[in-house]
Enzyme design. Structure first.
Site, PDB file in Angstrom:
ATOM      1  N   SER A   1      54.568 -22.596 132.034  1.00 38.08           N
ATOM      2  CA  SER A   1      53.891 -22.723 133.325  1.00 38.08           C
ATOM      3  C   SER A   1      52.426 -23.118 133.091  1.00 38.08           C
ATOM      4  CB  SER A   1      54.046 -21.415 134.109  1.00 38.08           C
ATOM      5  OG  SER A   1      53.797 -21.608 135.482  1.00 38.08           O
ATOM      6  N   MET A   2      51.443 -22.342 133.541  1.00 37.50           N
ATOM      7  CA  MET A   2      50.055 -22.699 133.268  1.00 37.50           C
ATOM      8  C   MET A   2      49.819 -22.931 131.778  1.00 37.50           C
ATOM      9  SD  MET A   2      46.502 -20.538 133.821  1.00 37.50           S
ATOM     10  CE  MET A   2      46.306 -19.852 132.173  1.00 37.50           C
TER      11      MET A   2
END
Length: 250
Positions: free
Chosen positions: A95-96
């Protein structure tokens, strides 16, 4: 029992007990995530060393301020890797963490220390990522509901919820303001993986990561949602990446 992470620099945490041996994987957690998210992985990858990045503002860095930008965060991690002399065969970003790992890989390559393989997990290509709120608490909670809702136990503790949302908002701000990606390409092999029940804005745009490498690119879909790796960590994928790196090493 999982090993307690040990600190080798401000950001780098050794998850594999002892000095470790063989090729190494460096893991980058999601927004709001901690290095300990990957604490079980050394037992799943016994032939490799597993390290993880600890972002400021959580666990043993809880008193530290958030970085000014995602590029600042990536620069600090890359500088620590170069300063410690660590060499990683694979960077894994969830994700991030995918965006941070990509920027770290780019900086290492620019410094003459390229990483052979990058694994992108549950992240749309930078230019296609869905909009990310980071200011209004109600908007942030609604956003999190799409991926992994905040538990009722945490919602029932206002002080704890505020503390957790503080660093989640800080992380989401980094992603929302990350725009310095359009002309960056790696030489590394890139694998992009997404859960088949992930949000469409991610699932449908992982293939666009191919624009960011001159090396081999593979896109995979696996069972599960945004956090598919809680139940099924992508162990076989990482083993394959590590084996290929080992075979290709001079």
């Amino acid at each position: 029992m999982p090993h307690t992470p040990t600190r080798s620099s401000a950001s780098l945490r050794r998850l594999t007990p002892g000095p470790g041996s063989g090729p190494a994987v460096l893991c980058f957690p999601h927004a709001g995530g901690c290095a300990s998210f990957f604490r079980s992985w050394p037992s799943l990858l016994p032939a490799a060393r597993v390290d993880a990045v600890q972002y400021p503002g959580r666990e043993d860095r809880v008193a530290e301020d958030h970085p000014g930008s995602l590029l600042d965060l990536a620069a600090s991690v890359a500088e620590e890797i170069l300063g410690t002399g660590e060499r990683y065969s694979v960077l894994f970003g969830h994700s991030m963490g995918a965006y941070v790992a990509f920027e770290v890989a780019h900086r290492l390559e620019q410094a003459g220390a390229p990483v052979p393989a990058l694994v992108i997990s549950s992240a749309a290509a930078p230019a296609e990522r869905p909009a990310v709120p980071f200011e209004d608490t109600a908007d942030v909670l609604a956003y999190l509901e799409q991926y992994e809702p905040v538990s009722p136990e945490i919602r029932a503790e206002p002080d704890l919820l505020e503390m957790i949302l503080d660093y989640i908002k800080g992380d989401l701000r980094l992603v929302a303001r990350y725009t310095e990606h359009s002309d960056k390409r790696l030489t590394a092999r890139v694998t992009a993986v997404a859960g088949e029940q992930d949000v469409p804005g991610i699932r449908e745009h992982v293939t666009r990561w191919s624009r960011h490498t001159a090396g081999d690119f593979t896109s995979l879909t696996v069972p599960g949602g945004h956090f598919y790796l809680r139940e099924e960590p992508p162990v076989e994928l990482l083993r394959a990446a590590l084996d290929r790196t080992r075979r290709e090493a001079p």
